[in-house]
Each structure stands twice: as structure tokens, then as C-alpha cells.
Design an enzyme around this catalytic site. Structure first.
Site, PDB file in Angstrom:
ATOM      1  CD  GLU A 118      -3.208  -1.103   2.151  1.00 34.75           C
ATOM      2  OE1 GLU A 118      -2.950  -0.146   2.895  1.00 34.75           O
ATOM      3  OE2 GLU A 118      -3.796  -1.817   2.189  1.00 34.75           O
ATOM      4  CB  CYS A 132       2.698   7.347   3.561  1.00 37.47           C
ATOM      5  SG  CYS A 132       3.179   6.191   4.663  1.00 37.47           S
ATOM      6  CB  CYS A 139       6.621  -5.858   9.131  1.00 37.74           C
ATOM      7  SG  CYS A 139       7.874  -5.122  10.135  1.00 37.74           S
ATOM      8  CB  CYS A 143       4.917  -3.009  16.478  1.00 39.97           C
ATOM      9  SG  CYS A 143       6.770  -2.840  16.057  1.00 39.97           S
ATOM     10  CB  CYS A 146       2.033  -2.264  14.200  1.00 41.53           C
ATOM     11  SG  CYS A 146       2.192  -1.985  12.174  1.00 41.53           S
ATOM     12  CB  CYS A 368      -0.030   5.953  11.233  1.00 42.04           C
ATOM     13  SG  CYS A 368       1.294   6.727  10.576  1.00 42.04           S
TER      14      CYS A 368
HETATM   15  N1  SAH Z   1       8.451  -0.022  10.355  1.00 42.48           N
HETATM   16  C1  SAH Z   1       8.791   1.228  10.528  1.00 42.48           C
HETATM   17  C2  SAH Z   1       8.082   2.091   9.551  1.00 42.48           C
HETATM   18  C3  SAH Z   1       6.368   1.963   9.272  1.00 42.48           C
HETATM   19  S1  SAH Z   1       5.393   2.085  10.817  1.00 42.48           S
HETATM   20  C4  SAH Z   1       8.715   1.726  11.818  1.00 42.48           C
HETATM   21  O1  SAH Z   1       7.894   1.085  12.474  1.00 42.48           O
HETATM   22  O2  SAH Z   1       8.924   2.812  12.390  1.00 42.48           O
HETATM   23  C5  SAH Z   1       5.258   3.836  10.618  1.00 42.48           C
HETATM   24  C6  SAH Z   1       4.603   4.357  11.802  1.00 42.48           C
HETATM   25  O3  SAH Z   1       3.315   4.134  12.233  1.00 42.48           O
HETATM   26  C7  SAH Z   1       5.548   4.050  13.117  1.00 42.48           C
HETATM   27  O4  SAH Z   1       5.870   5.001  13.883  1.00 42.48           O
HETATM   28  C8  SAH Z   1       4.311   3.233  13.568  1.00 42.48           C
HETATM   29  O5  SAH Z   1       4.948   2.672  14.993  1.00 42.48           O
HETATM   30  C9  SAH Z   1       3.033   3.603  13.435  1.00 42.48           C
HETATM   31  N2  SAH Z   1       2.064   2.805  13.748  1.00 42.48           N
HETATM   32  C10 SAH Z   1       1.978   1.471  13.612  1.00 42.48           C
HETATM   33  N3  SAH Z   1       0.646   0.944  13.837  1.00 42.48           N
HETATM   34  C11 SAH Z   1      -0.080   2.193  14.320  1.00 42.48           C
HETATM   35  C12 SAH Z   1      -1.262   2.509  14.850  1.00 42.48           C
HETATM   36  N4  SAH Z   1      -2.165   1.253  14.641  1.00 42.48           N
HETATM   37  N5  SAH Z   1      -1.915   3.617  15.149  1.00 42.48           N
HETATM   38  C13 SAH Z   1      -0.767   4.538  14.986  1.00 42.48           C
HETATM   39  N6  SAH Z   1       0.375   4.578  14.691  1.00 42.48           N
HETATM   40  C14 SAH Z   1       0.982   3.254  14.187  1.00 42.48           C
HETATM   41 FE1  SF4 Z   2       6.895  -3.334  11.240  1.00 46.85          FE
HETATM   42 FE2  SF4 Z   2       4.765  -1.904  12.246  1.00 46.85          FE
HETATM   43 FE3  SF4 Z   2       6.637  -2.472  14.089  1.00 46.85          FE
HETATM   44 FE4  SF4 Z   2       7.071  -0.793  11.868  1.00 46.85          FE
HETATM   45  S1  SF4 Z   2       5.313  -0.379  13.667  1.00 46.85           S
HETATM   46  S2  SF4 Z   2       8.233  -2.268  12.698  1.00 46.85           S
HETATM   47  S3  SF4 Z   2       5.685  -1.928  10.273  1.00 46.85           S
HETATM   48  S4  SF4 Z   2       5.212  -4.036  13.211  1.00 46.85           S
END
Ligand code: SAH
Ligand code: SF4
Length: 392
Positions: A118, A132, A139, A143, A146, A368
Site C-alpha cells: 500500500e 507514504c 513485516c 509491534c 501495528c 498509520c
Molecule cells: N516499520 C517502520 C515504519 C513503518 S510504521 C517503523 O516502525 O517505524 C510507521 C509508523 O506508524 C510507526 O511510527 C509506527 O509505530 C506507527 N504505527 C503503527 N501502527 C499504528 C497504529 N495502529 N496507530 C498509530 N500509529 C501506528
Molecule cells: Fe513493522 Fe509495524 Fe513495527 Fe513498523 S510498527 S516495525 S511496520 S510491525
């Protein structure tokens, strides 16, 4: 680093591990300069002239946004025909395009059969907009807040596939030829699917392509790479790309960060902060962005706001408080708005301006962490099997 294309593969129909599609001629859209030079040689251009031809192709592809070889009027008809025989200028297919009431646009892009990523365009209130982009499908990190993290890694994107995301958005927004006035896409953020520092070679090549002044010209200072904290690659990112750095912090102590960003167990906060301090060129005009997702009752107390300010002391920093975007069955709730504001107040008083990120594109699930394609996990062993079947 350059990734030469294997354009003389024994069986042109074999599935390619780089993600390009069998049965179809390869596309030049997204290729690096070195790859374009190899492509010119491939169709019979003399080695001495290949660099010049690659420059011409570069301008047509990345400045003009050419989608047909016929447009390339400074290249002979004969050569154009040879190119069209062997290559295309096609972009990966958009399988779904959604436009939000706030102008946010989300593209679901098919990279190869069953493999989708995406890309989201986020118009800003001012005269700017960020694209973006994704660096991986899925991944490897999990996390807990996420949505992408719930999807297994399918594969890394190639440099061409990363650059093509920008080209696709520019096609859709009619942003060709490259111009410096009234641009819609002014910034690139690597905040889509995946962990960019686990795909640094391709991310770095793609940034070379996207930022080049003779092409799309979206500068390195307007490009931000976000990482969950892959410590050994942080300095290298700065040295190779010169881009802005964003860190997904989300917690100010190891216990909580271990839970939210499990990579913290491998690279705890003290090591992470050390690596950040070594990011090349840091200063007032080059600050690190710290992303902090607001999770109700988990990391949103005022004591944590103060701990955040303390942790960042001495680092040229911007703070980005991201209201948590829930997804189906997500284990957290977004902090109450009052709490986010009170948290932001503490951060504000410490000298960090406008720290709350406004949620955009919520109606089209483009915010995000909500990016998650439905593509299936394809194991490397399965890909190998497919390739062998193709070669048989
Ligand atoms: N993997 C990288 C980049 C992609 S995630 C990283 O983790 O930095 C981009 C951003 O979205 C990151 O700061 C991540 O922590 C945030 N993010 C992920 N899931 C989210 C959610 N459900 N609500 C708000 N932000 C989120
Ligand atoms: Fe991967 Fe989501 Fe963690 Fe970014 S925030 S490292 S995309 S699992």
C-alpha cells in the site's frame, strides 16, 4: 549500491525472485541509472554510448514520466522500436484506489501475482503533501499495536518497486513533467508497510532515484525514513541516503518498549539513543522525529510525558504524538483526547512545537499502522520451487 538486472536469464518465463513478473517484458520504470545502462547495452547500444542513452532514458522516465517509447523524440525510431521489443515502461498495477473525504488517497498495488503493498498520499493543510511508501510486504517485527505487524513478511520490495510507488502517485495526481511549482507530492515518508532498515540496499537505491535533480527531484531533506530501531543500521542510513530520520519510540522505559516494540529486547533504549546521537548531520535544521503512539492507559501518563522530555534531552528532536488507529481486534484503545492534549502540553512546555499528528484518511483505513494487504505469505522455499518448475 547498484543491483544489476539479470536480463539474460536462461528462461525468460521463470518467476523472478526480484519480484518482476514472468511472461512480461521487464519495465524500465523504477530502474537505477546503472540498470538503464545495462538495458541499453542489452538492446545493442555500443558500450561507449550506453551512458548517454541511459541519461536520455532517465530524463524521459523520471522527468517527463513517459509511458511510451514513442514519446522519446531524441532517440531514433529504430532504437525506440528495439527498446519496445525488449522492455516496457509500465508501472505495477493499482488494484484498488480509494480517495478520502479529506483528500488522502490510498493505492493498493500489485507487485507480482498475489503480492501487494500500500501507498498513501496525504495532502497537508499547507501547500505540501507527503507520500507514504512501503519498503516491504508485511513485516518481520511484531509491534503489538501495528496491523502490518500481524502480517508475516512476504518479501522485500525492490528499489524499482519503491520508486514506482512514487511514479504511480504522480501519474494519478498528474504531476508530470517534474516541476518545482505547485507540487502536490513534496515529501516522501517511509512509513508504509515494513521496516526500511531491513531492506536498506533497495531503500537507498530508491532514494537515489527519487531524489535525483534530473528526475523526480524530491530531495533527501524532504525524505524521512522511519525505523522501529534497527540500531546497527541507523548511522549507515544517514551516510548512504542523507535523509531525515524518524524513530518509532512509543515508550520511555525498556520494560514497556519490550512489550510494544519487541525489537527493543535486541536493541534496548540506551543503545538506540546512542545510535541516534551518531546520526550524521544532526542539528537544528536536521532533527530526529520521535513517533509516539498514544495508547490509553498504557503509555499516556503525564509522568511518561516528562520521562519522554528527559530521555530526548540533548538530541535535536521533533515529537510526533500519533493518536492510535484501532484495527479489527486490536488489543489497545486510543488515549482520550483530553489526555493527548495534556501530554502534548508537557511536551510543548519543554519546547517542542505542535506535537500532535492529525489523523488523516481514517474513512479509507489509510492511517498509520492500518496498512495491511491481504496477500498471502509466500515462503522462500515456495518461491524456489516455483522457479525450478519454471526452469524445467
Ligand atoms: N516499520 C517502520 C515504519 C513503518 S510504521 C517503523 O516502525 O517505524 C510507521 C509508523 O506508524 C510507526 O511510527 C509506527 O509505530 C506507527 N504505527 C503503527 N501502527 C499504528 C497504529 N495502529 N496507530 C498509530 N500509529 C501506528
Ligand atoms: Fe513493522 Fe509495524 Fe513495527 Fe513498523 S510498527 S516495525 S511496520 S510491525
Amino acid at each position: 549500491m547498484n543491483h544489476a538486472l539479470n536480463i539474460s536469464a536462461a528462461n525468460p518465463n521463470a518467476p523472478r525472485l526480484d519480484g518482476s513478473q514472468p511472461h512480461l517484458p521487464p519495465s524500465l520504470a523504477g530502474m537505477t541509472r546503472a540498470q538503464l545502462r545495462d538495458a541499453a547495452i542489452e538492446i545493442g547500444v555500443d558500450e561507449k554510448k550506453a551512458k548517454m542513452r541511459a541519461e536520455q532514458l532517465w530524463r524521459w522516465i523520471y522527468h517527463q514520466g513517459a509511458t511510451s517509447f514513442d514519446e522519446m523524440t531524441n532517440i531514433s525510431k529504430d532504437l525506440r522500436a528495439k527498446m519496445a521489443d525488449r522492455f516496457t515502461l509500465s508501472r505495477p498495477k493499482i488494484v484498488e484506489r480509494l480517495v478520502s473525504v479529506d483528500g488522502t488517497r490510498k493505492y493498493l498495488i500489485e507487485l507480482s501475482p498475489g503480492v501487494e503493498c500500500e501507498t498513501v498520499f496525504i495532502p497537508d493543510v499547507a501547500k505540501s503533501g507527503a507520500l507514504c511508501v512501503s519498503s516491504q510486504v508485511g513485516c518481520t517485527l511484531n509491534c503489538t499495536f501495528c496491523h502490518t505487524g500481524t502480517q508475516a513478511l512476504v518479501r522485500n520490495l525492490t528499489a524499482a518497486e519503491i520508486a514506482a510507488q512514487v511514479m504511480i502517485a504522480r501519474d494519478d495526481l498528474q504531476e508530470w513533467p517534474t516541476s518545482n511549482e505547485n507540487r502536490k507530492i513534496t515529501n516522501i515518508v517511509f512509513m508504509g508497510m515494513g521496516e526500511p532498515l531491513y531492506n536498506l540496499d533497495h531503500v537507498s537505491d530508491a532514494i537515489d532515484t527519487i531524489s535525483d535533480g534530473d528526475g523526480m527531484a524530491i530531495g533527501r531533506r524532504r525524505t524521512t525514513v522511519s525505523t522501529s530501531g534497527v540500531v546497527p543500521k541507523i548511522k549507515e542510513l544517514g551516510e548512504r541516503t542523507g535523509t531525515m530520520l524518524a524513530i518509532s519510540l512509543h515508550a520511555t522505559n525498556d520494560d514497556l518498549r519490550d512489550e510494544l516494540v519487541p525489537l527493543n529486547k535486541k536493541y534496548p533504549l540506551a543503545e538506540l539513543m546512542d545510535a541516534i546521537r551518531q546520526y550524521p548531520g544532526l542539528g537544528n535544521s536536521k532533527r530526529v522525529t520521535f513517533e509516539y503512539v498514544m495508547l490509553k492507559g498504557v503509555n499516556d501518563s503525564l509522568a511518561e510525558a516528562r520521562a519522554l522530555v528527559k530521555l530526548l534531552k540533548g538530541v535535536p528532536a521533533k515529537i510526533n504524538l500519533i493518536p492510535f488507529n484501532p484495527w479489527p481486534d486490536s488489543p489497545y484503545e486510543c488515549s482520550d483526547w483530553d489526555q493527548i492534549e495534556a501530554f502534548a502540553d508537557v511536551v510543548n512546555r519543554a519546547g517542542y512545537a505542535s506535537p500532535i499528528r492529525t489523523p488523516r484518511g481514517r474513512d479509507i483505513f489509510a492511517a498509520c499502522g492500518q496498512l495491511r494487504s491481504e496477500s498471502k505469505k509466500v515462503r522462500a522455499s515456495e518461491l524456489r520451487k516455483q522457479r525450478l518448475a519454471g526452469e524445467a
